[in-house]
Design a protein around this motif. Sequence first.
Motif, PDB file in Angstrom:
ATOM      1  N   ALA A  13      -3.231 -13.960 -32.663  1.00  0.00           N
ATOM      2  CA  ALA A  13      -3.022 -12.979 -31.588  1.00  0.00           C
ATOM      3  C   ALA A  13      -1.715 -13.264 -30.855  1.00  0.00           C
ATOM      4  CB  ALA A  13      -4.202 -13.003 -30.614  1.00  0.00           C
ATOM      5  N   ILE A  14      -1.406 -14.527 -30.656  1.00  0.00           N
ATOM      6  CA  ILE A  14      -0.144 -14.892 -30.002  1.00  0.00           C
ATOM      7  C   ILE A  14       1.027 -14.490 -30.885  1.00  0.00           C
ATOM      8  CG2 ILE A  14       1.271 -16.838 -29.211  1.00  0.00           C
ATOM      9  CD1 ILE A  14      -1.443 -18.188 -28.399  1.00  0.00           C
ATOM     10  N   LEU A  15       0.913 -14.707 -32.192  1.00  0.00           N
ATOM     11  CA  LEU A  15       1.973 -14.308 -33.117  1.00  0.00           C
ATOM     12  C   LEU A  15       2.160 -12.790 -33.109  1.00  0.00           C
ATOM     13  CD1 LEU A  15       4.053 -14.904 -35.311  1.00  0.00           C
ATOM     14  CD2 LEU A  15       2.181 -14.895 -36.983  1.00  0.00           C
ATOM     15  N   ALA A  16       1.064 -12.051 -33.148  1.00  0.00           N
ATOM     16  CA  ALA A  16       1.156 -10.585 -33.126  1.00  0.00           C
ATOM     17  C   ALA A  16       1.812 -10.095 -31.831  1.00  0.00           C
ATOM     18  CB  ALA A  16      -0.231  -9.968 -33.284  1.00  0.00           C
ATOM     19  N   THR A  17       1.453 -10.689 -30.726  1.00  0.00           N
ATOM     20  CA  THR A  17       2.045 -10.323 -29.439  1.00  0.00           C
ATOM     21  C   THR A  17       3.529 -10.680 -29.417  1.00  0.00           C
ATOM     22  OG1 THR A  17      -0.090 -10.661 -28.379  1.00  0.00           O
ATOM     23  CG2 THR A  17       1.828 -10.590 -26.938  1.00  0.00           C
ATOM     24  N   SER A  18       3.886 -11.815 -29.982  1.00  0.00           N
ATOM     25  CA  SER A  18       5.291 -12.226 -30.055  1.00  0.00           C
ATOM     26  C   SER A  18       6.105 -11.246 -30.890  1.00  0.00           C
ATOM     27  CB  SER A  18       5.410 -13.635 -30.639  1.00  0.00           C
ATOM     28  OG  SER A  18       4.769 -14.572 -29.804  1.00  0.00           O
ATOM     29  N   LYS A  19       5.506 -10.759 -31.971  1.00  0.00           N
ATOM     30  CA  LYS A  19       6.186  -9.757 -32.809  1.00  0.00           C
ATOM     31  C   LYS A  19       6.418  -8.471 -32.021  1.00  0.00           C
ATOM     32  CE  LYS A  19       4.548 -11.388 -37.301  1.00  0.00           C
ATOM     33  NZ  LYS A  19       3.654 -11.104 -38.451  1.00  0.00           N
ATOM     34  N   ALA A  32       8.093  -2.929 -21.117  1.00  0.00           N
ATOM     35  CA  ALA A  32       7.018  -3.182 -22.080  1.00  0.00           C
ATOM     36  C   ALA A  32       7.026  -4.640 -22.520  1.00  0.00           C
ATOM     37  CB  ALA A  32       7.159  -2.259 -23.293  1.00  0.00           C
ATOM     38  N   LEU A  33       8.213  -5.206 -22.668  1.00  0.00           N
ATOM     39  CA  LEU A  33       8.322  -6.609 -23.060  1.00  0.00           C
ATOM     40  C   LEU A  33       7.698  -7.508 -21.999  1.00  0.00           C
ATOM     41  CD1 LEU A  33      10.952  -8.475 -24.916  1.00  0.00           C
ATOM     42  CD2 LEU A  33      10.474  -9.281 -22.628  1.00  0.00           C
ATOM     43  N   VAL A  34       7.973  -7.227 -20.751  1.00  0.00           N
ATOM     44  CA  VAL A  34       7.410  -8.030 -19.658  1.00  0.00           C
ATOM     45  C   VAL A  34       5.884  -7.915 -19.646  1.00  0.00           C
ATOM     46  CG1 VAL A  34       7.250  -8.229 -17.141  1.00  0.00           C
ATOM     47  CG2 VAL A  34       9.484  -7.968 -18.237  1.00  0.00           C
ATOM     48  N   ASP A  35       5.376  -6.712 -19.863  1.00  0.00           N
ATOM     49  CA  ASP A  35       3.917  -6.529 -19.912  1.00  0.00           C
ATOM     50  C   ASP A  35       3.303  -7.347 -21.045  1.00  0.00           C
ATOM     51  OD1 ASP A  35       4.061  -4.798 -17.763  1.00  0.00           O
ATOM     52  OD2 ASP A  35       3.978  -2.972 -18.988  1.00  0.00           O
ATOM     53  N   LYS A  36       3.963  -7.342 -22.205  1.00  0.00           N
ATOM     54  CA  LYS A  36       3.460  -8.113 -23.348  1.00  0.00           C
ATOM     55  C   LYS A  36       3.536  -9.605 -23.072  1.00  0.00           C
ATOM     56  CE  LYS A  36       1.745  -5.535 -26.286  1.00  0.00           C
ATOM     57  NZ  LYS A  36       0.348  -5.613 -26.559  1.00  0.00           N
ATOM     58  N   GLU A  37       4.573 -10.033 -22.372  1.00  0.00           N
ATOM     59  CA  GLU A  37       4.692 -11.454 -22.039  1.00  0.00           C
ATOM     60  C   GLU A  37       3.523 -11.891 -21.163  1.00  0.00           C
ATOM     61  OE1 GLU A  37       5.718 -15.382 -21.486  1.00  0.00           O
ATOM     62  OE2 GLU A  37       6.377 -13.971 -23.022  1.00  0.00           O
ATOM     63  N   LEU A  38       3.123 -11.047 -20.228  1.00  0.00           N
ATOM     64  CA  LEU A  38       1.970 -11.372 -19.380  1.00  0.00           C
ATOM     65  C   LEU A  38       0.692 -11.464 -20.218  1.00  0.00           C
ATOM     66  CD1 LEU A  38       2.778  -9.117 -16.286  1.00  0.00           C
ATOM     67  CD2 LEU A  38       3.054 -11.604 -16.493  1.00  0.00           C
ATOM     68  N   GLU A  39       0.548 -10.548 -21.158  1.00  0.00           N
ATOM     69  CA  GLU A  39      -0.605 -10.574 -22.055  1.00  0.00           C
ATOM     70  C   GLU A  39      -0.591 -11.856 -22.893  1.00  0.00           C
ATOM     71  OE1 GLU A  39      -1.812  -8.138 -26.054  1.00  0.00           O
ATOM     72  OE2 GLU A  39      -1.110  -6.945 -24.353  1.00  0.00           O
ATOM     73  N   ARG A  40       0.586 -12.222 -23.378  1.00  0.00           N
ATOM     74  CA  ARG A  40       0.689 -13.419 -24.213  1.00  0.00           C
ATOM     75  C   ARG A  40       0.383 -14.681 -23.408  1.00  0.00           C
ATOM     76  NH1 ARG A  40       5.883 -15.602 -27.449  1.00  0.00           N
ATOM     77  NH2 ARG A  40       6.465 -16.178 -25.348  1.00  0.00           N
ATOM     78  N   ARG A  41       0.776 -14.713 -22.154  1.00  0.00           N
ATOM     79  CA  ARG A  41       0.467 -15.866 -21.307  1.00  0.00           C
ATOM     80  C   ARG A  41      -1.045 -16.090 -21.214  1.00  0.00           C
ATOM     81  NH1 ARG A  41       4.648 -15.719 -16.185  1.00  0.00           N
ATOM     82  NH2 ARG A  41       6.527 -15.856 -17.450  1.00  0.00           N
ATOM     83  N   GLN A  42      -1.787 -14.999 -21.131  1.00  0.00           N
ATOM     84  CA  GLN A  42      -3.244 -15.107 -21.079  1.00  0.00           C
ATOM     85  C   GLN A  42      -3.795 -15.676 -22.387  1.00  0.00           C
ATOM     86  OE1 GLN A  42      -4.364 -11.098 -20.074  1.00  0.00           O
ATOM     87  NE2 GLN A  42      -4.206 -11.487 -17.880  1.00  0.00           N
ATOM     88  N   LEU A  43      -3.221 -15.236 -23.502  1.00  0.00           N
ATOM     89  CA  LEU A  43      -3.653 -15.754 -24.800  1.00  0.00           C
ATOM     90  C   LEU A  43      -3.330 -17.240 -24.932  1.00  0.00           C
ATOM     91  CD1 LEU A  43      -2.512 -12.791 -27.074  1.00  0.00           C
ATOM     92  CD2 LEU A  43      -4.878 -13.480 -26.601  1.00  0.00           C
ATOM     93  N   VAL A  44      -2.138 -17.623 -24.483  1.00  0.00           N
ATOM     94  CA  VAL A  44      -1.741 -19.037 -24.541  1.00  0.00           C
ATOM     95  C   VAL A  44      -2.657 -19.874 -23.657  1.00  0.00           C
ATOM     96  CG1 VAL A  44       0.100 -20.670 -23.952  1.00  0.00           C
ATOM     97  CG2 VAL A  44       0.650 -18.574 -25.215  1.00  0.00           C
TER      98      VAL A  44
END
Length: 111
Positions: A13-19, A32-44
């Motif tokens: 999921a982290i890899l998919a979000t990074s892509k 959109a990138l900032v929103d995804k970064e916030l989502e990825r932080r939760q996954l991390v």
Amino acid sequence: MANSEEILALYDAILATSKQMHEYARAEEWDALVDKELERRQLVAALRSQLEAGPSPLSPSEQAQSETTIKSILSLDEETRSLAERWMGELDEKLGSIKTSRRLQNTYLAP
């Protein structure tokens, strides 16, 4: 205690979000990138919590898979950061031009 499937799913999921973040950077969709970064932080954070819960349940082959995924994430991050830094440099130049223009206007057009 976490199981290996949960941990590997979080890595994926982290890899998919990074892509997705990389694609947003390429398209210059910064919000959109900032929103995804916030989502990825939760996954991390979820992954970190799973890994800190106890000894790693990953088999040697799963460990190798996770290391490959981490390398892919880091590579994407580097490319995304490069794109963002280029954009930030361009933005800085534009802001500098605006400041210079305002100073000139204030100096020469002031009553």
